[in-house]
Design a protein around this motif. Structure first.
Motif, PDB file in Angstrom:
ATOM      1  N   ASP A  63      26.177  65.610   9.619  1.00 41.10           N
ATOM      2  CA  ASP A  63      25.939  65.533   8.227  1.00 41.10           C
ATOM      3  C   ASP A  63      24.735  64.809   7.860  1.00 41.10           C
ATOM      4  N   GLY A  64      24.329  63.535   8.339  1.00 45.67           N
ATOM      5  CA  GLY A  64      23.210  62.965   8.142  1.00 45.67           C
ATOM      6  C   GLY A  64      21.841  63.646   8.524  1.00 45.67           C
ATOM      7  N   VAL A  65      22.023  64.589   9.718  1.00 42.45           N
ATOM      8  CA  VAL A  65      20.922  65.464  10.199  1.00 42.45           C
ATOM      9  C   VAL A  65      20.645  66.144   9.427  1.00 42.45           C
ATOM     10  N   LEU A  66      21.586  66.873   8.473  1.00 46.07           N
ATOM     11  CA  LEU A  66      21.103  68.088   7.519  1.00 46.07           C
ATOM     12  C   LEU A  66      20.517  67.471   6.428  1.00 46.07           C
ATOM     13  N   ILE A  67      21.178  66.330   6.029  1.00 51.11           N
ATOM     14  CA  ILE A  67      20.684  65.507   4.919  1.00 51.11           C
ATOM     15  C   ILE A  67      19.167  65.387   5.093  1.00 51.11           C
ATOM     16  N   TYR A  68      18.880  64.629   6.287  1.00 50.01           N
ATOM     17  CA  TYR A  68      17.552  64.308   6.293  1.00 50.01           C
ATOM     18  C   TYR A  68      16.525  65.226   6.826  1.00 50.01           C
ATOM     19  N   MET A  69      17.026  66.342   7.285  1.00 49.78           N
ATOM     20  CA  MET A  69      16.305  67.617   7.572  1.00 49.78           C
ATOM     21  C   MET A  69      15.896  68.373   6.049  1.00 49.78           C
ATOM     22  N   GLY A  70      16.817  68.180   5.256  1.00 50.30           N
ATOM     23  CA  GLY A  70      16.637  68.760   3.858  1.00 50.30           C
ATOM     24  C   GLY A  70      15.734  67.913   3.198  1.00 50.30           C
ATOM     25  N   ILE A  71      15.523  66.810   3.346  1.00 50.28           N
ATOM     26  CA  ILE A  71      14.538  65.802   2.570  1.00 50.28           C
ATOM     27  C   ILE A  71      13.202  66.355   3.042  1.00 50.28           C
ATOM     28  N   ASN A  72      13.136  66.264   4.692  1.00 51.93           N
ATOM     29  CA  ASN A  72      11.834  66.504   4.984  1.00 51.93           C
ATOM     30  C   ASN A  72      11.543  67.828   4.541  1.00 51.93           C
ATOM     31  N   ILE A  73      12.405  68.961   4.404  1.00 47.34           N
ATOM     32  CA  ILE A  73      11.827  70.259   3.933  1.00 47.34           C
ATOM     33  C   ILE A  73      11.470  70.155   2.688  1.00 47.34           C
ATOM     34  N   LEU A  74      12.057  69.500   1.866  1.00 50.85           N
ATOM     35  CA  LEU A  74      11.756  69.087   0.478  1.00 50.85           C
ATOM     36  C   LEU A  74      10.219  68.406  -0.039  1.00 50.85           C
ATOM     37  N   LEU A  75       9.819  67.430   1.155  1.00 49.76           N
ATOM     38  CA  LEU A  75       8.737  66.756   0.932  1.00 49.76           C
ATOM     39  C   LEU A  75       7.484  67.779   1.440  1.00 49.76           C
ATOM     40  N   PHE A  76       7.665  68.479   2.146  1.00 51.37           N
ATOM     41  CA  PHE A  76       6.582  69.458   2.664  1.00 51.37           C
ATOM     42  C   PHE A  76       5.867  70.335   1.663  1.00 51.37           C
ATOM     43  N   PRO A  77       6.823  70.871   0.750  1.00 51.53           N
ATOM     44  CA  PRO A  77       5.885  71.797  -0.206  1.00 51.53           C
ATOM     45  C   PRO A  77       5.248  70.775  -1.540  1.00 51.53           C
ATOM     46  N   ILE A  78       5.899  69.549  -1.511  1.00 52.29           N
ATOM     47  CA  ILE A  78       5.175  68.363  -2.332  1.00 52.29           C
ATOM     48  C   ILE A  78       3.819  68.103  -1.763  1.00 52.29           C
ATOM     49  N   ALA A  79       3.970  67.610  -0.507  1.00 51.23           N
ATOM     50  CA  ALA A  79       2.491  67.555   0.042  1.00 51.23           C
ATOM     51  C   ALA A  79       1.434  68.940   0.011  1.00 51.23           C
ATOM     52  N   ILE A  80       1.965  69.943   0.398  1.00 55.42           N
ATOM     53  CA  ILE A  80       0.982  71.172   0.059  1.00 55.42           C
ATOM     54  C   ILE A  80       0.457  71.182  -1.467  1.00 55.42           C
ATOM     55  N   PHE A  81       1.211  70.965  -2.264  1.00 56.99           N
ATOM     56  CA  PHE A  81       1.081  70.946  -3.835  1.00 56.99           C
ATOM     57  C   PHE A  81      -0.224  70.062  -4.150  1.00 56.99           C
ATOM     58  N   ILE A  82       0.187  68.603  -3.562  1.00 60.17           N
ATOM     59  CA  ILE A  82      -0.668  67.684  -3.977  1.00 60.17           C
ATOM     60  C   ILE A  82      -1.970  67.727  -2.997  1.00 60.17           C
ATOM     61  N   TYR A  83      -2.102  68.443  -1.939  1.00 61.59           N
ATOM     62  CA  TYR A  83      -3.348  68.789  -1.231  1.00 61.59           C
ATOM     63  C   TYR A  83      -4.069  70.044  -1.736  1.00 61.59           C
ATOM     64  N   LYS A  84      -3.436  70.769  -2.641  1.00 59.08           N
ATOM     65  CA  LYS A  84      -4.123  72.031  -2.966  1.00 59.08           C
ATOM     66  C   LYS A  84      -4.824  71.495  -4.478  1.00 59.08           C
TER      67      LYS A  84
END
Length: 68
Positions: A35-56
């Motif tokens: 359950d913790g694995v899925l939660i932390y994986m979801g957070i990592n997946i959500l942070l990636f598009p935020i980083a792309i948005f800031i970079y662009k």
């Protein structure tokens, strides 16, 4: 190209958060808490598009490119 300090610092913070959450993900996987694995994986997946948005956004705000 000139970058703003806010963009660079925010990208560094997101990178640090990705590293932290990935370490937590590995730790939870080692102790078979999936359950913790899925939660932390979801957070990592959500942070990636935020980083792309800031970079662009920072790339678009940047100064001149050397003749290109």
């Amino acid at each position: 190209m000139k970058r703003s300090y806010v963009g660079v610092i925010s990208l560094c913070v997101i990178l640090a958060l990705n590293i932290i959450f990935m370490q937590l993900l590995v730790h939870q996987f080692f102790y078979e808490n999936y359950d913790g694995v899925l939660i932390y994986m979801g957070i990592n997946i959500l942070l990636f598009p935020i980083a792309i948005f800031i970079y662009k956004k920072e790339k678009h705000r940047g100064g001149q490119t050397n003749g290109k």
